[in-house]
Structures are given as structure tokens and as C-alpha cells.
Design an enzyme around this catalytic site. Sequence first.
Site, PDB file in Angstrom:
ATOM      1  N   LYS A 281     -13.192  -4.583   2.932  1.00 42.22           N
ATOM      2  CA  LYS A 281     -14.072  -3.445   2.634  1.00 42.22           C
ATOM      3  C   LYS A 281     -15.530  -3.737   2.969  1.00 42.22           C
ATOM      4  O   LYS A 281     -16.288  -2.840   3.312  1.00 42.22           O
ATOM      5  CB  LYS A 281     -13.934  -3.043   1.171  1.00 42.22           C
ATOM      6  CG  LYS A 281     -12.615  -2.347   0.884  1.00 42.22           C
ATOM      7  CD  LYS A 281     -12.577  -1.756  -0.497  1.00 42.22           C
ATOM      8  CE  LYS A 281     -11.278  -0.993  -0.695  1.00 42.22           C
ATOM      9  NZ  LYS A 281     -11.234  -0.213  -1.926  1.00 42.22           N
TER      10      LYS A 281
ATOM     11  N   GLY B 165     -14.523  -7.691  -9.140  1.00 44.04           N
ATOM     12  CA  GLY B 165     -13.898  -7.676  -7.818  1.00 44.04           C
ATOM     13  C   GLY B 165     -14.441  -6.559  -6.946  1.00 44.04           C
ATOM     14  O   GLY B 165     -15.405  -5.867  -7.310  1.00 44.04           O
TER      15      GLY B 165
ATOM     16  N   LYS C 166     -20.229 -13.947 -10.499  1.00 43.99           N
ATOM     17  CA  LYS C 166     -19.831 -12.769  -9.725  1.00 43.99           C
ATOM     18  C   LYS C 166     -20.405 -11.501 -10.354  1.00 43.99           C
ATOM     19  O   LYS C 166     -20.782 -10.568  -9.648  1.00 43.99           O
ATOM     20  CB  LYS C 166     -18.303 -12.664  -9.651  1.00 43.99           C
ATOM     21  CG  LYS C 166     -17.695 -13.571  -8.616  1.00 43.99           C
ATOM     22  CD  LYS C 166     -16.472 -12.873  -8.006  1.00 43.99           C
ATOM     23  CE  LYS C 166     -15.240 -13.713  -8.096  1.00 43.99           C
ATOM     24  NZ  LYS C 166     -13.996 -12.929  -7.917  1.00 43.99           N
TER      25      LYS C 166
ATOM     26  N   VAL D 135      -7.726   0.338 -13.974  1.00 42.84           N
ATOM     27  CA  VAL D 135      -7.687   0.698 -12.550  1.00 42.84           C
ATOM     28  C   VAL D 135      -6.257   0.547 -12.014  1.00 42.84           C
ATOM     29  O   VAL D 135      -5.827   1.265 -11.120  1.00 42.84           O
ATOM     30  CB  VAL D 135      -8.680  -0.175 -11.745  1.00 42.84           C
ATOM     31  CG1 VAL D 135      -8.569   0.095 -10.248  1.00 42.84           C
ATOM     32  CG2 VAL D 135     -10.114   0.081 -12.218  1.00 42.84           C
TER      33      VAL D 135
ATOM     34  N   SER E  62       0.813  -1.221   0.000  1.00 41.24           N
ATOM     35  CA  SER E  62       0.000   0.000   0.000  1.00 41.24           C
ATOM     36  C   SER E  62       0.848   1.274   0.000  1.00 41.24           C
ATOM     37  O   SER E  62       1.779   1.420   0.790  1.00 41.24           O
ATOM     38  CB  SER E  62      -0.917   0.020   1.230  1.00 41.24           C
ATOM     39  OG  SER E  62      -1.588   1.262   1.286  1.00 41.24           O
TER      40      SER E  62
ATOM     41  N   THR F 268      -8.777  -1.657   3.085  1.00 40.23           N
ATOM     42  CA  THR F 268      -8.569  -2.191   1.746  1.00 40.23           C
ATOM     43  C   THR F 268      -8.858  -3.695   1.742  1.00 40.23           C
ATOM     44  O   THR F 268      -9.390  -4.240   2.713  1.00 40.23           O
ATOM     45  CB  THR F 268      -7.167  -1.787   1.209  1.00 40.23           C
ATOM     46  OG1 THR F 268      -7.069  -2.207  -0.145  1.00 40.23           O
ATOM     47  CG2 THR F 268      -6.022  -2.373   2.013  1.00 40.23           C
TER      48      THR F 268
ATOM     49  N   VAL G  46     -13.779  -3.529  -6.199  1.00 41.66           N
ATOM     50  CA  VAL G  46     -13.894  -2.114  -6.554  1.00 41.66           C
ATOM     51  C   VAL G  46     -15.020  -1.861  -7.571  1.00 41.66           C
ATOM     52  O   VAL G  46     -15.441  -0.724  -7.774  1.00 41.66           O
ATOM     53  CB  VAL G  46     -12.523  -1.607  -7.077  1.00 41.66           C
ATOM     54  CG1 VAL G  46     -12.243  -2.075  -8.494  1.00 41.66           C
ATOM     55  CG2 VAL G  46     -12.421  -0.104  -6.986  1.00 41.66           C
TER      56      VAL G  46
HETATM   57  P1  ATR Z   1     -10.531  -7.701  -5.494  1.00 39.71           P
HETATM   58  O1  ATR Z   1      -9.250  -7.792  -4.783  1.00 39.71           O
HETATM   59  O2  ATR Z   1     -10.742  -6.423  -6.214  1.00 39.71           O
HETATM   60  O3  ATR Z   1     -11.721  -8.148  -4.756  1.00 39.71           O
HETATM   61  P2  ATR Z   1     -10.647 -10.083  -6.890  1.00 39.71           P
HETATM   62  O4  ATR Z   1     -11.885 -10.454  -6.224  1.00 39.71           O
HETATM   63  O5  ATR Z   1      -9.423 -10.929  -6.701  1.00 39.71           O
HETATM   64  O6  ATR Z   1     -10.233  -8.641  -6.645  1.00 39.71           O
HETATM   65  O7  ATR Z   1     -10.983  -9.937  -8.427  1.00 39.71           O
HETATM   66  C1  ATR Z   1     -10.055  -9.929  -9.386  1.00 39.71           C
HETATM   67  C2  ATR Z   1     -10.797  -9.824 -10.705  1.00 39.71           C
HETATM   68  O8  ATR Z   1      -9.874 -10.145 -11.743  1.00 39.71           O
HETATM   69  C3  ATR Z   1     -11.936 -10.808 -10.815  1.00 39.71           C
HETATM   70  O9  ATR Z   1     -12.961 -10.197 -11.560  1.00 39.71           O
HETATM   71  C4  ATR Z   1     -11.298 -11.957 -11.576  1.00 39.71           C
HETATM   72  O10 ATR Z   1     -12.177 -12.759 -12.315  1.00 39.71           O
HETATM   73  P3  ATR Z   1     -12.853 -14.051 -11.633  1.00 39.71           P
HETATM   74  O11 ATR Z   1     -14.001 -13.513 -10.821  1.00 39.71           O
HETATM   75  O12 ATR Z   1     -13.276 -14.885 -12.773  1.00 39.71           O
HETATM   76  O13 ATR Z   1     -11.785 -14.684 -10.788  1.00 39.71           O
HETATM   77  C5  ATR Z   1     -10.419 -11.203 -12.521  1.00 39.71           C
HETATM   78  N1  ATR Z   1      -9.357 -12.030 -13.065  1.00 39.71           N
HETATM   79  C6  ATR Z   1      -8.277 -12.505 -12.410  1.00 39.71           C
HETATM   80  N2  ATR Z   1      -7.500 -13.210 -13.268  1.00 39.71           N
HETATM   81  C7  ATR Z   1      -8.123 -13.195 -14.479  1.00 39.71           C
HETATM   82  C8  ATR Z   1      -7.817 -13.727 -15.770  1.00 39.71           C
HETATM   83  N3  ATR Z   1      -6.709 -14.436 -15.993  1.00 39.71           N
HETATM   84  N4  ATR Z   1      -8.681 -13.467 -16.774  1.00 39.71           N
HETATM   85  C9  ATR Z   1      -9.806 -12.746 -16.576  1.00 39.71           C
HETATM   86  N5  ATR Z   1     -10.138 -12.207 -15.369  1.00 39.71           N
HETATM   87  C10 ATR Z   1      -9.323 -12.439 -14.355  1.00 39.71           C
END
Ligand code: ATR
Length: 260
Positions: A65, A127, A154, A206, A14, A61, A129
Site C-alpha cells: 500500500k 499496522g 510503531k 477490523v 482476498s 493490499t 490500516v
Molecule cells: P498490517 O498487515 O496491517 O501492516 P502488521 O504490520 O502485521 O499488519 O500489524 C499487525 C498489528 O498487530 C501490529 O500492530 C502488531 O503489533 P506489533 O507492531 O507490536 O507487532 C499487532 N499484533 C500482532 N500480534 C500481536 C499480539 N500478540 N499482541 C498485540 N499486538 C499484536
Amino acid sequence: MKKFFVIGNPISHSLSPELHNFWLKKNNINAVYEKKKLEETELKNFIDNLRNDKIHGINVTVPFKNKVIKYLDKLSLEVEKTDSVNTIYKNGNEIIGHNTDVAGFELGLRHSKISVLHKSALILGAGGVVPSIVYSLLGMGCKKIFLSNRTIEKAENIKKKFNEIEILKWGEIPDFDIVINATSVGLKGDSLDLEFNVKDKIFYDVIYNPKETQFLIKAKQKGNKIENGRFMFVYQANQSFSIWNNVIPKIDDEVLKILG
Ligand code: ATR
């Protein structure tokens, strides 16, 4: 001396302490901002430090959250809409949860002179955000929001909160004005498995470290405007800072240098 914290797990990456401590010093405020790695079981006790005035503000974070919500007394509208808290403060005897990611996204776009009024947006990812970005886009008058995530369930969960958005299968690319990468793909130099054959559109990532992800590099080569998430990050911090310290801290080149 006042104390502020950002809590998460992991937290070592961070940059919030650098940013806030820079602004605290600039504004001659006698306070310090630190990062703290917590386990979920420690959240309640940590937030209680705010009740006892041992600490004065908390940024939250990943992955807390949403998890902090049950320990708070009052939530802002932004939190009600997104189920996501990134800023906690005390008002009178109440502990308030707020979400400055919503304003951070909007102020960041405005800083970059990007308007989404009456435009259509495609968001990639679902995810933590993403609800904040959806709510922010709606507030700015974006007329159509498509959401696509590799794991469609999701995305469908986010639609439960924002019925006006349209879910697309991963790989399905609609006509859009702005596409926002809110996945974690690109953090390590990796590339999304999507092909965009468009130009004169806006590509927003982002991610701000690296400054240009593969998503942005390829988009620029094809003649699109690109923007990363550094202003979103700086403005969410700016908004938290102003809530806690009653000062709107300045965003200038010196501040942006902190982000690398
Ligand atoms: P956060 O930390 O913001 O909560 P997260 O929940 O880990 O993040 O989400 C990461 C995002 O990146 C998710 O939308 C994830 O997709 P999945 O829900 O299918 O896991 C996406 N993501 C990660 N690796 C990916 C990849 N190789 N291709 C497409 N999307 C991916």
C-alpha cells in the site's frame, strides 16, 4: 474486455475478486477482476500495464500500500495524509493513487449507525490500516483518539503524521466510547492480552473472518455493542468500483453472503 486486479503478497485469501466480479456481472459490465501475487520488484512493470491500457484498475493490499506510491503520478488527499494507496486508476494520461479505506471505514460506521462525533476512540495496533482509520475518525469529528500498540515505536511513527493523537502504553486503557481492534490478533481464534471491564461501549474489530473474534465475543458478554470490519471491506470495494466503472454498486444481503 476490461481487466482489474488486486495485488499483494500473500493474496490467496482476498475476497475482492468475488465481490467485484459479482458487481460486474450484476451491472452487465464486460470486465474481469483477478488477484495477482507480486514481488516488490515487479510493481513498476505491473503498474505500467495501466499506462498502456492493458489493464484498467488495481487494488493494492498488504504489503504494497505504501510501496506503490513512487510509481504513481498523482495522489489523492487521502493518500497524502495516510501514505497508503489501495486503489489505482488512470485519468487522462496520469496514473492516480487513491485510498478508499478512509471512506470505507466511515461509510461502514454510518451503515451500522455508529456515530463518533465528539466521542473518544481507542485504537489498538499500528499496522497498515491504522493511518486510514485515524484520518477517517478525524474527518468524522471524533474528539479524542488514543493509540496503543505492543511495539510503541510503531505507534509513535503514526503520531508523526497525526500529532493530535495520544499514544498510550500497551495495557493502559483510557476512558473511551469506541475501541477498535486493528491488530491481527483474533484472525486465528487467538485473544488479546488486554482486559476490558466496561459495558455500553462500542467494540469494533477490523477483522471480519471470523465474524466474531474473542475481542468481540467477550465484549458482547459484558454488555457492549459490537461490530466487525465487513462493512469497511465492502464499502472500500464499493468506492473503488465506482471510481473505475462510474456505477455505485449495491450493497445487499447477497453481497454480504460473499463474505461468509
Ligand atoms: P498490517 O498487515 O496491517 O501492516 P502488521 O504490520 O502485521 O499488519 O500489524 C499487525 C498489528 O498487530 C501490529 O500492530 C502488531 O503489533 P506489533 O507492531 O507490536 O507487532 C499487532 N499484533 C500482532 N500480534 C500481536 C499480539 N500478540 N499482541 C498485540 N499486538 C499484536
